[in-house]
Enzyme design. Structure first.
Site, PDB file in Angstrom:
ATOM      1  N   GLU A  34      -3.095   0.519   8.588  1.00 47.41           N
ATOM      2  CA  GLU A  34      -3.935  -0.550   8.029  1.00 47.41           C
ATOM      3  C   GLU A  34      -3.758  -1.852   8.815  1.00 47.41           C
ATOM      4  O   GLU A  34      -2.635  -2.360   8.955  1.00 47.41           O
ATOM      5  CB  GLU A  34      -3.601  -0.759   6.544  1.00 47.41           C
ATOM      6  CG  GLU A  34      -4.619  -1.634   5.852  1.00 47.41           C
ATOM      7  CD  GLU A  34      -4.381  -1.721   4.341  1.00 47.41           C
ATOM      8  OE1 GLU A  34      -3.956  -0.722   3.725  1.00 47.41           O
ATOM      9  OE2 GLU A  34      -4.627  -2.807   3.790  1.00 47.41           O
TER      10      GLU A  34
ATOM     11  N   HIS B 271      -7.838 -10.151   6.329  1.00 44.39           N
ATOM     12  CA  HIS B 271      -7.957  -8.700   6.457  1.00 44.39           C
ATOM     13  C   HIS B 271      -9.007  -8.341   7.510  1.00 44.39           C
ATOM     14  O   HIS B 271      -8.762  -7.551   8.405  1.00 44.39           O
ATOM     15  CB  HIS B 271      -8.361  -8.134   5.093  1.00 44.39           C
ATOM     16  CG  HIS B 271      -8.311  -6.646   5.030  1.00 44.39           C
ATOM     17  ND1 HIS B 271      -7.125  -5.959   4.940  1.00 44.39           N
ATOM     18  CD2 HIS B 271      -9.285  -5.722   5.059  1.00 44.39           C
ATOM     19  CE1 HIS B 271      -7.380  -4.680   4.907  1.00 44.39           C
ATOM     20  NE2 HIS B 271      -8.691  -4.503   4.984  1.00 44.39           N
TER      21      HIS B 271
ATOM     22  N   ASP C 200      10.940  10.323   3.040  1.00 46.65           N
ATOM     23  CA  ASP C 200       9.862  11.049   2.363  1.00 46.65           C
ATOM     24  C   ASP C 200       9.061  10.064   1.497  1.00 46.65           C
ATOM     25  O   ASP C 200       9.460   9.731   0.384  1.00 46.65           O
ATOM     26  CB  ASP C 200      10.521  12.146   1.506  1.00 46.65           C
ATOM     27  CG  ASP C 200       9.518  12.982   0.754  1.00 46.65           C
ATOM     28  OD1 ASP C 200       8.345  12.571   0.632  1.00 46.65           O
ATOM     29  OD2 ASP C 200       9.909  14.059   0.262  1.00 46.65           O
TER      30      ASP C 200
HETATM   31  C1  MEV Z   1      -4.787  -3.871   0.502  1.00 44.10           C
HETATM   32  O1  MEV Z   1      -4.273  -2.814   1.279  1.00 44.10           O
HETATM   33  C2  MEV Z   1      -3.750  -4.347  -0.481  1.00 44.10           C
HETATM   34  C3  MEV Z   1      -4.224  -5.413  -1.463  1.00 44.10           C
HETATM   35  O2  MEV Z   1      -5.372  -4.975  -2.162  1.00 44.10           O
HETATM   36  C4  MEV Z   1      -3.075  -5.676  -2.402  1.00 44.10           C
HETATM   37  C5  MEV Z   1      -3.413  -6.594  -3.565  1.00 44.10           C
HETATM   38  O3  MEV Z   1      -4.575  -6.653  -3.973  1.00 44.10           O
HETATM   39  O4  MEV Z   1      -2.464  -7.216  -4.064  1.00 44.10           O
HETATM   40  C6  MEV Z   1      -4.611  -6.671  -0.730  1.00 44.10           C
END
Ligand code: MEV
Length: 441
Positions: A85, A393, A296
């Site tokens: 990610e 993101h 794991d």
């Molecule tokens: C994305 O991989 C993770 C989030 O959705 C976590 C959250 O909402 O706290 C950004």
């Protein structure tokens, strides 16, 4: 539609790939080519990977990233993370730097007890079973002496065996509930071997137990297996700083930021839909380190989510509060990890990841993993209550979009700079790339 296949595992790797391409690939040559591109040129290394599982046809890469500047109990760590990610490692690194400047993370291992159970069926007088158990308990322990000798030398072994009557939940269902200390090993194989031995002894002793009638003698062991739920193998991580030093967002005062952050975590405490996503963010950090260190992650995931629902409702794993003038943010999770055995001695990248962490003991790794989870959660909630998640993101995702559009290095440079201060969307990037290419042509 493919046909059922017999003796597949006996085929050679090439034969398996031919079978696969014959039945599943539209472009056979291309499919085979993709699989082979991921083979390692070093034949010994490839063979090592081939032999991890059955029917290996290729390798499945994940990026191994590095998040530096993690100050944990005054020791500085660089944390290896295996994850696909885009934003996770960047977020971890930012959170690490943020907390390094504010005293770092404090952690504590609360307990290290592992659990395994022999599940069995007994149709008889519960009192007689209890007497039988009390009588054979020394024999149960004694039967494990050879299996536990090495572990005991190092201070571990089996720490308890109790008989549990579960007939309230299921007719005739009882168990031997066993606890273990497995030190630096995750302990799955050790525990399962011990349990299977105990199951044998239980049945044999029952066979010869004079006070049992025929039905009682006929104890049926249903299964013997460790539990991945380890609420007594637990670690806690915490960060704390004066609220006044939370200068996170130009549009929020530090006090408003702290208040909003605490409220966001409280929402995840009471609202399961939010709790799952909140905890998913925590697992972004946890899984990445668990995977990089050859542990794991399915076991860790299962155990942690069960813990999140321990009072009957699924809740946030982290807690945030305002304590006087301080902002406090913490995480407590069960974690069964190993730094010896399993992949840790086999996978060259796992060995290197452990080296980057300065060859931690399992308890130290528990603390590092918990910190990675807390840091990730801090980064996510901080974005959510300030800029929103998409800004950071999608910025990280921009390269994925450009790669999908087969951008040249020059185009990548151009669009990374073009979108520097813009919110990235798939549509906008595609449009911009199309326009740019049209103009160039
Ligand atoms: C994305 O991989 C993770 C989030 O959705 C976590 C959250 O909402 O706290 C950004």
């Amino acid at each position: 539609m493919s046909k059922p296949v017999k003796g597949f595992s006996k085929l050679t790797k090439e034969e398996k790939i031919s079978w696969l391409s014959e039945h599943y690939f539209n472009d056979k040559e291309k499919g085979i080519d993709v699989l082979k591109k991921y083979w390692n040129k070093d034949e010994r290394l490839q063979q090592l990977h081939d032999e991890f599982i059955e029917n290996t046809i290729s390798n499945y890469y994940l990026p191994l990233g590095i998040a530096p500047n993690f100050l944990i109990n005054d020791k500085l760590y660089t944390i290896p993370m295996a994850i696909e990610e885009s934003s996770v490692v960047a977020a971890a690194s930012r959170a690490a730097k943020f907390w390094m400047d504010r005293g770092g993370f404090k952690t504590e291992v609360i307990a290290t007890e592992k659990i395994g159970q022999v599940h069995f069926r007994y149709e008889g007088d519960p009192e007689k079973l209890q007497q039988f158990f009390t009588k054979i308990k020394p024999a149960l322990f004694a039967s494990l002496e050879d299996l536990t000798a090495n572990m005991r030398k190092r201070g571990g072994g089996i720490t308890g065996i109790s008989l549990v009557d579960k007939t309230d939940a299921l007719d005739y269902y009882y168990q031997l509930h066993c606890t273990f200390e497995t030190l630096d090993a995750m302990g799955a194989n050790f525990i399962n071997s011990c349990l299977e031995r105990l199951a044998d002894v239980l049945q044999k002793e029952a066979d010869n137990h004079r006070d049992f009638n025929d039905t009682e003698r006929d104890i049926e062991v249903v299964m013997s297996i460790l539990s991945n739920y380890v609420p007594n193998c637990r670690v806690r991580a915490e960060v704390r700083c004066p609220i006044s030093s939370l200068n996170e967002d130009p549009e929020l005062t530090p006090a408003s930021f702290a208040k909003k952050f605490v409220q966001a975590v409280k929402i995840a405490q009471v609202e399961p839909y939010r709790a799952v996503t909140h905890n998913k963010g925590i697992m972004n950090g946890i899984d990445a380190v668990v995977l990089a260190t050859g542990n794991d992650f399915r076991a860790v995931e299962a155990g942690i989510h069960a813990y999140a629902a321990r009072d009957g409702q699924y809740r946030s794993l982290s807690h945030a509060e305002i304590d006087g003038d301080d902002f406090v943010f913490s995480l407590e999770i069960p974690l069964a990890l190993g730094t010896v055995g399993g992949l840790t001695n086999l996978h060259p990248l796992v060995k290197l990841s452990l080296e980057i962490l300065d060859f931690p003991k399992a308890t130290e790794l528990m603390q590092i993993v918990a910190v990675a989870g807390l840091a990730q959660n801090f980064a996510a909630v901080r974005s959510l209550v300030t800029t929103g998640i998409q800004k950071g993101h999608m910025k990280m995702h921009l390269l994925n979009i450009l790669n999908q559009l087969e951008a040249t290095p020059e185009e990548k440079e151009h669009f990374t700079s073009l979108f520097q201060d813009k919110v990235v969307t798939h549509r906008d990037v595609t449009q911009a790339v199309e326009d740019y290419r049209k103009n160039k042509a």
